[in-house]
Design a protein around this motif. Structure first.
Motif, PDB file in Angstrom:
ATOM      1  N   UNK A  26       0.837  -1.202   0.000  1.00 58.63           N
ATOM      2  CA  UNK A  26       0.000   0.000   0.000  1.00 58.63           C
ATOM      3  C   UNK A  26       0.872   1.253   0.000  1.00 58.63           C
ATOM      4  N   UNK A  27       0.268   2.343  -0.452  1.00 58.85           N
ATOM      5  CA  UNK A  27       0.935   3.636  -0.355  1.00 58.85           C
ATOM      6  C   UNK A  27       0.791   4.151   1.071  1.00 58.85           C
ATOM      7  N   UNK A  28       1.439   5.244   1.375  1.00 58.36           N
ATOM      8  CA  UNK A  28       1.328   5.835   2.710  1.00 58.36           C
ATOM      9  C   UNK A  28      -0.093   6.256   3.037  1.00 58.36           C
ATOM     10  N   UNK A  29      -0.891   6.601   2.009  1.00 62.22           N
ATOM     11  CA  UNK A  29      -2.264   7.028   2.272  1.00 62.22           C
ATOM     12  C   UNK A  29      -3.262   5.876   2.182  1.00 62.22           C
ATOM     13  N   UNK A  30      -2.776   4.628   2.062  1.00 61.88           N
ATOM     14  CA  UNK A  30      -3.628   3.464   2.146  1.00 61.88           C
ATOM     15  C   UNK A  30      -4.106   2.862   0.836  1.00 61.88           C
ATOM     16  N   UNK A  31      -3.764   3.474  -0.295  1.00 66.42           N
ATOM     17  CA  UNK A  31      -4.186   2.902  -1.564  1.00 66.42           C
ATOM     18  C   UNK A  31      -3.376   1.651  -1.886  1.00 66.42           C
ATOM     19  N   UNK A  32      -4.051   0.647  -2.429  1.00 65.70           N
ATOM     20  CA  UNK A  32      -3.412  -0.631  -2.719  1.00 65.70           C
ATOM     21  C   UNK A  32      -2.581  -0.529  -3.992  1.00 65.70           C
ATOM     22  N   UNK A  33      -1.332  -0.974  -3.923  1.00 65.27           N
ATOM     23  CA  UNK A  33      -0.458  -1.060  -5.089  1.00 65.27           C
ATOM     24  C   UNK A  33      -0.779  -2.368  -5.803  1.00 65.27           C
ATOM     25  N   UNK A  34      -1.043  -2.295  -7.107  1.00 68.87           N
ATOM     26  CA  UNK A  34      -1.464  -3.486  -7.844  1.00 68.87           C
ATOM     27  C   UNK A  34      -0.497  -3.911  -8.946  1.00 68.87           C
ATOM     28  N   UNK A  35       0.481  -3.084  -9.257  1.00 69.84           N
ATOM     29  CA  UNK A  35       1.394  -3.445 -10.336  1.00 69.84           C
ATOM     30  C   UNK A  35       2.558  -2.494 -10.449  1.00 69.84           C
ATOM     31  N   UNK A  36       3.330  -2.685 -11.518  1.00 70.42           N
ATOM     32  CA  UNK A  36       4.492  -1.843 -11.771  1.00 70.42           C
ATOM     33  C   UNK A  36       4.684  -1.699 -13.270  1.00 70.42           C
ATOM     34  N   UNK A  41      12.537   6.961 -16.811  1.00 70.06           N
ATOM     35  CA  UNK A  41      13.655   7.041 -15.876  1.00 70.06           C
ATOM     36  C   UNK A  41      13.516   6.190 -14.630  1.00 70.06           C
ATOM     37  N   UNK A  42      12.412   5.438 -14.516  1.00 70.54           N
ATOM     38  CA  UNK A  42      12.217   4.704 -13.271  1.00 70.54           C
ATOM     39  C   UNK A  42      11.176   3.605 -13.433  1.00 70.54           C
ATOM     40  N   UNK A  43      10.953   2.891 -12.359  1.00 68.77           N
ATOM     41  CA  UNK A  43       9.852   1.934 -12.270  1.00 68.77           C
ATOM     42  C   UNK A  43       8.772   2.608 -11.444  1.00 68.77           C
ATOM     43  N   UNK A  44       7.552   2.633 -11.975  1.00 72.38           N
ATOM     44  CA  UNK A  44       6.440   3.303 -11.323  1.00 72.38           C
ATOM     45  C   UNK A  44       5.470   2.238 -10.808  1.00 72.38           C
ATOM     46  N   UNK A  45       5.124   2.324  -9.524  1.00 71.06           N
ATOM     47  CA  UNK A  45       4.144   1.429  -8.954  1.00 71.06           C
ATOM     48  C   UNK A  45       2.757   1.953  -9.300  1.00 71.06           C
ATOM     49  N   UNK A  46       1.844   1.052  -9.662  1.00 71.61           N
ATOM     50  CA  UNK A  46       0.495   1.452 -10.038  1.00 71.61           C
ATOM     51  C   UNK A  46      -0.483   1.033  -8.953  1.00 71.61           C
ATOM     52  N   UNK A  47      -1.604   1.720  -8.885  1.00 74.22           N
ATOM     53  CA  UNK A  47      -2.584   1.454  -7.843  1.00 74.22           C
ATOM     54  C   UNK A  47      -3.969   1.355  -8.448  1.00 74.22           C
ATOM     55  N   UNK A  48      -4.915   0.855  -7.652  1.00 78.58           N
ATOM     56  CA  UNK A  48      -6.312   0.743  -8.092  1.00 78.58           C
ATOM     57  C   UNK A  48      -6.854   2.078  -8.498  1.00 78.58           C
TER      58      UNK A  48
END
Length: 48
Positions: A26-36, A41-48
């Protein structure tokens, strides 16, 4: 994209999927991370 980066992203996606069943990624604000995804320039985590 190098093969090493592709492998890192694949490993990260697998880890997220395994942890997702327990609601562990999860992110700091509670959203669930579901992918990447890979950005320029980077790897970005994706959320619902």
């Amino acid at each position: 994209m190098s093969e090493e980066i592709k492998q890192v992203v694949e490993n990260l996606r697998e880890a997220i999927q395994q942890a997702e069943q327990f609601g562990l990624v999860r992110t700091e604000n509670g959203q669930v991370i579901t992918g990447a995804i890979v950005s320029e320039n980077s790897i970005v985590l994706t959320e619902d």
